[in-house]
Motif scaffolding. Structure first.
Motif, short mmCIF file in Angstrom:
data_model
loop_
_atom_site.label_atom_id
_atom_site.label_comp_id
_atom_site.label_asym_id
_atom_site.label_seq_id
_atom_site.Cartn_x
_atom_site.Cartn_y
_atom_site.Cartn_z
N LEU A 117 0.58 -0.83 -0.42
CA LEU A 117 0.21 -0.08 0.42
C LEU A 117 0.83 1.04 0.07
CD1 LEU A 117 -2.77 -1.52 2.52
CD2 LEU A 117 -2.98 -0.57 0.00
N LEU A 118 2.17 1.05 0.63
CA LEU A 118 2.40 2.41 0.43
C LEU A 118 3.58 2.87 -0.46
CD1 LEU A 118 4.33 4.67 2.31
CD2 LEU A 118 5.77 2.86 3.07
N VAL A 119 4.33 2.21 -1.18
CA VAL A 119 4.66 1.57 -2.75
C VAL A 119 3.55 2.31 -3.12
CG1 VAL A 119 5.92 0.44 -4.51
CG2 VAL A 119 6.50 0.20 -2.06
N GLN A 120 2.10 1.95 -3.44
CA GLN A 120 1.49 1.65 -4.14
C GLN A 120 0.70 3.74 -4.38
OE1 GLN A 120 0.72 0.96 -6.85
NE2 GLN A 120 -1.42 1.34 -7.69
N ARG A 121 0.69 3.91 -3.79
CA ARG A 121 0.16 5.11 -2.69
C ARG A 121 1.38 6.33 -2.92
NH1 ARG A 121 -3.65 6.52 0.34
NH2 ARG A 121 -3.92 4.38 1.72
N TRP A 122 2.14 6.42 -3.13
CA TRP A 122 3.78 6.97 -3.02
C TRP A 122 4.19 7.05 -4.50
CZ3 TRP A 122 0.82 10.90 -1.19
CH2 TRP A 122 0.67 10.44 0.27
N GLY A 123 3.77 7.79 -5.79
CA GLY A 123 4.53 7.18 -7.24
C GLY A 123 6.44 7.39 -7.15
#
Length: 236
Positions: free
Chosen positions: A130-136
């Motif tokens: 979720l962290l990686v997907q949320r912040w480009g």
């Protein structure tokens, strides 16, 4: 009960310059990328309760955990005895930090313990995704100054918690105009384990740390709690 699931994640970065660090190669991870090892823990809602960015990319999970401030808290004398954290077999098992039983032919009750422990640990792996997907900016190696790497990652984690608290959804699809050739969809977990001659994972458990784990295993045996039939793969 369980309050936090712990695991390591490799945050990809550019290759550090020699003027920035003493040992450049220490930031080279075994997954063939440059990065920082983030030792993190989260609750059942994937909110980060632990987030440490002190370790270079070649650091294994045990060392990263040892140098984090969280270990001193979890293993400290002030830690309430009724609470514990969970992690994978790379960590050392203690009464406050539960890890799976190692090996394959471990019997139905230890296997049942491993299965339920693995179910509790899944939230930390979901939180990294979720962290990686949320912040480009995490889709590709960090390109900012070395001294800002930890600050950027910590800020992303805090904003991640803010979004969860305020029910801000994660965008599932990445917009084509935001993508670059170096972007990756895979979240790299920092799994650094060793195997014996038979191919089984080796876990360095403290003898004094098995009491709580064995107590849970006995409860599964007494109550007849086995692994569900649909979960046929050994959970570790």
């Amino acid at each position: 009960g369980c309050v936090t699931a712990i695991d390591g994640w490799v945050a990809r970065t550019r290759k550090p310059f020699q003027v920035e660090v003493k040992d450049v190669m220490s930031y080279r991870n075994r997954h063939d990328c440059w990065g920082l090892v983030v030792m993190a823990g989260c609750d059942a809602k994937c909110r980060y309760t632990v987030f440490s960015c002190k370790s270079s990319g070649s650091t294994n999970d045990v060392v990263a955990w040892d140098i984090s401030n969280a270990k001193d808290i979890v293993e400290g004398s002030d830690w309430p005895s009724e609470y514990y954290v969970v992690g994978d077999e790379a960590f050392v098992c203690t009464n406050n930090f539960l890890t799976p039983y190692s090996g394959r032919s471990i019997g139905p009750w230890k296997d049942s313990f491993n299965y339920h422990l693995s179910s509790m640990r899944q939230c930390i792996e979901r939180s990294f995704a979720l962290l990686v997907q949320r912040w480009g900016l995490l889709w590709r190696p960090l390109r900012c100054e070395f001294k800002r790497w930890s600050k950027v990652l910590s800020a992303c984690a805090k904003l991640h918690n803010f979004c969860i608290d305020n029910c801000v959804p994660t965008v599932r699809e990445r917009s084509s105009e935001d993508l670059e050739d170096s972007d990756e969809d895979v979240v790299i977990l920092n799994q650094s384990q060793q195997s014996d001659e038979d191919g089984n994972w080796v876990q360095q458990s403290l003898r004094t740390g098995r009491r709580r784990r064995n107590a849970f295993k006995c409860l599964f045996e007494i109550n007849g709690v086995r692994r569900p039939h649909f979960a046929i793969v050994n959970s570790r």
